[in-house]
Design an enzyme around this catalytic site. Structure first.
Site, mmCIF file in Angstrom:
data_model
loop_
_atom_site.group_PDB
_atom_site.id
_atom_site.type_symbol
_atom_site.label_atom_id
_atom_site.label_comp_id
_atom_site.label_asym_id
_atom_site.label_seq_id
_atom_site.Cartn_x
_atom_site.Cartn_y
_atom_site.Cartn_z
ATOM 1 N N ASP A 99 0.676 -1.135 0.250
ATOM 2 C CA ASP A 99 -0.205 -0.057 -0.250
ATOM 3 C C ASP A 99 0.751 1.608 0.149
ATOM 4 O OD1 ASP A 99 -1.876 -1.415 -0.126
ATOM 5 O OD2 ASP A 99 -2.140 -1.284 2.525
ATOM 6 N N GLU A 100 1.951 1.555 -0.523
ATOM 7 C CA GLU A 100 3.030 1.994 -0.707
ATOM 8 C C GLU A 100 3.628 3.195 -2.187
ATOM 9 O OE1 GLU A 100 4.390 4.356 1.400
ATOM 10 O OE2 GLU A 100 3.565 3.137 2.956
#
Length: 284
Positions: free
Chosen positions: A227-228
């Site tokens: 999720d980066e």
């Protein structure tokens, strides 16, 4: 009328880039229909998207001729005929709202793409409300001890189908670092939260515990860091203390659908350019 072509590029910023590109097109009788550009003062990078009528010029010939300018300016670039549609593979798990929405938008012509396959870690019978007519469905089950074998089969399918873009439409499996690296800049995920907050599992329940007043969803490129990845699109919706976690999930489904659809459409139209850990998005 000749089909317009789309040129996208990024390179270290310097004077004269626009002039060189414009002169190149003018000298070949091309007519610029739309042009957008951005100078990033933090990274010193320049980004540009140009749609132009080639006036009978061959796209392959233009690519070969443009190579000299691209090499001189150290460009990362594409010159594409939009009529040559991207092949998109959609990965999903149990939740089917994003999958159903993308198929619907594809069927009505809103998303100009070819669906190379739909892949799920659940069988086709999981989706009784979805019409898969004309779409290849592949069931690739996965367990903790079979993840590497499943990803090898998935990668082989991506290659054999000529897939250009992979979309994780609520695919609730974390891609390995190796597969994420192979799909760099080609894999779009929809995260059911407004990143960078509430990462990981059950973000709406996390949000409810914190008493948030806005919930959102984020479409981003997949990287090895969970999720980066570079964010493409986000949206939010206001909620209140009266909303339960189930209310947040229900409202979140609507946000996820529209955010993922916008992000994918912009990618299909070559509007998304990578800028390190960020993106430049030339919206319409």
């Amino acid at each position: 009328m000749t089909q317009p072509l789309t040129l996208t590029l990024s390179c270290p910023d310097r004077r004269g880039i626009v002039a060189k590109v414009s002169a190149f097109l003018f000298e070949r009788g091309c007519n610029i229909l739309d042009a957008q550009q951005y100078d990033d003062p933090e990274t010193g990078a320049f980004f540009m998207r140009v749609v132009f009528a080639p006036d009978g010029q061959d796209a392959d010939a233009l690519r070969a001729q443009f190579m000299a300018i691209a090499d001189e300016l150290a460009m990362r670039w594409t010159l594409r005929d939009p009529s040559q549609r991207y092949r998109v593979m959609i990965l999903t798990s149990k939740s089917d709202h994003c999958l159903a929405d993308l198929i619907y938008r594809w069927r009505i012509g809103e998303l100009a793409m070819d669906i190379s396959a739909v892949v799920s870690n659940h069988p086709e019978q999981t989706y009784p409300a979805i019409d898969f007519t004309g779409i290849d469905f592949h069931h690739l089950p996965v367990a903790r001890d079979t993840k590497l074998e499943q990803e090898a089969a998935l990668w082989a399918l991506i290659q054999s189908t000529g897939t250009d873009i992979v979309v994780l439409a609520r695919y609730m499996q974390v891609l390995s670092d190796g597969l994420a690296a192979k799909l760099e800049g080609r894999c779009i995920n929809i995260h059911h939260s407004f990143l960078p907050g509430f990462k990981g599992a059950r973000p709406y329940h996390q949000a409810h515990v914190r008493g948030v007043k806005l919930i959102g969803a984020t479409a981003h490129y997949v990287t090895g860091d969970l999720d980066e990845g570079p964010i493409i699109e986000q949206d939010v919706e206001r909620i209140s203390h009266r909303d339960s976690p189930d209310d947040l999930v229900r409202k979140g489904r609507d946000i996820e659908r529209r955010v993922l659809a916008r992000a994918l459409r912009w990618r299909l139209e070559d509007r998304v350019l990578l800028n390190g850990r960020k993106t430049v998005v030339f919206t319409d």
